[in-house]
Design an enzyme around this catalytic site. Structure first.
Site, PDB file in Angstrom:
ATOM      1  N   ILE A  37      -5.280  24.724 -11.525  1.00  0.00           N
ATOM      2  CA  ILE A  37      -6.181  24.626 -10.374  1.00  0.00           C
ATOM      3  C   ILE A  37      -7.235  25.697 -10.607  1.00  0.00           C
ATOM      4  O   ILE A  37      -6.921  26.852 -10.886  1.00  0.00           O
ATOM      5  CB  ILE A  37      -5.437  24.815  -9.023  1.00  0.00           C
ATOM      6  CG1 ILE A  37      -6.423  24.690  -7.842  1.00  0.00           C
ATOM      7  CG2 ILE A  37      -4.656  26.115  -8.950  1.00  0.00           C
ATOM      8  CD1 ILE A  37      -5.739  24.617  -6.474  1.00  0.00           C
ATOM      9  N   SER A  38      -8.493  25.287 -10.555  1.00  0.00           N
ATOM     10  CA  SER A  38      -9.585  26.188 -10.950  1.00  0.00           C
ATOM     11  C   SER A  38      -9.698  27.389 -10.021  1.00  0.00           C
ATOM     12  O   SER A  38      -9.323  27.344  -8.854  1.00  0.00           O
ATOM     13  CB  SER A  38     -10.918  25.437 -10.955  1.00  0.00           C
ATOM     14  OG  SER A  38     -10.923  24.458 -11.963  1.00  0.00           O
ATOM     15  N   GLN A  39     -10.245  28.454 -10.575  1.00  0.00           N
ATOM     16  CA  GLN A  39     -10.553  29.645  -9.793  1.00  0.00           C
ATOM     17  C   GLN A  39     -11.550  29.271  -8.692  1.00  0.00           C
ATOM     18  O   GLN A  39     -12.540  28.578  -8.958  1.00  0.00           O
ATOM     19  CB  GLN A  39     -11.162  30.695 -10.725  1.00  0.00           C
ATOM     20  CG  GLN A  39     -11.546  31.992 -10.049  1.00  0.00           C
ATOM     21  CD  GLN A  39     -12.215  32.951 -11.038  1.00  0.00           C
ATOM     22  OE1 GLN A  39     -12.347  32.660 -12.218  1.00  0.00           O
ATOM     23  NE2 GLN A  39     -12.650  34.095 -10.538  1.00  0.00           N
TER      24      GLN A  39
END
Length: 213
Positions: A62-64
């Protein structure tokens, strides 16, 4: 379940990414509205509102939040615009796009993630269209798109995606075949002409071809 504590943690996250340079109020509001903890397994919820990427399975992350906000800001989404997201992943970026008022079409090559997100996001109240497929090919049957966002590092610009951009449309894509990519915004100026801008270095998982059943 979205508690006052979660909302407080989100407000703190919004301040953090604002301090890092995100200025678009609509993007900050969208980040503040999406319950990011719902994309995490319960045992990892304490990591949900840190400004960090986190593993979600199937070799993906899950992206920053800062990266999601950065790409969303570059995309300059207007309410009602058709947006193609290449790489559904956790579904977090798609939720942010929905909060921005976009009509979202999202494509994912990993069946495990596609199935998970196509159940989770509607349950959270988000309305969008999910597709299992090869992101390099896009969704020509549903184009043209006002905006395209690619959430994986592409070694080169996928030609099929360029043809699916509307006139004046923009694509935000991390370009580069190594461990670090250059965040790039491509604008379709005419039927045959495209302009390109660069916005610094980021690290994404690689964009791969085909479908993982």
């Amino acid at each position: 379940m979205d508690s006052f504590r979660h909302k407080g943690l989100r407000n703190r996250l919004v301040k953090e990414i604002s301090n890092k340079g995100i200025q678009d109020g609509k993007v900050l509001s969208a980040i503040g509205a999406v319950p990011r903890h719902m994309f995490f397994e319960s045992s990892f919820i304490q990591f949900a509102y840190q400004d960090k990427a986190f593993p979600i399975g199937a070799g993906q992350t899950i992206s920053q939040p800062y990266t999601v906000a950065f790409q969303s800001e570059l995309l300059e989404v207007l309410p009602g615009q058709k947006v193609l997201e290449v790489g559904t992943g956790s579904g977090y970026q798609a939720a942010v796009l929905c909060e921005l008022g976009a009509k979202v079409y999202t494509i994912e090559r990993q069946r495990e993630l596609y199935v998970k997100c196509s159940k989770l996001l509607p349950k959270m109240g988000y309305k969008l269209r999910f597709f299992l497929g090869d992101g390099y090919k896009g969704l020509p049957q549903f184009g043209l798109f006002d905006r395209i966002i690619v959430t994986a590092g592409a070694p080169q610009i996928p030609e099929d995606l360029l043809t699916q951009l509307s006139l004046g449309g923009m694509m935000v894509i991390p370009l580069g075949g190594g461990e670090v990519q250059v965040m790039t915004r491509i604008t379709r100026e005419s039927e045959t002409a495209f302009s390109q801008e660069e916005f610094g270095h980021f690290a994404f998982v690689p964009m791969l071809k085909g479908i993982v059943k």
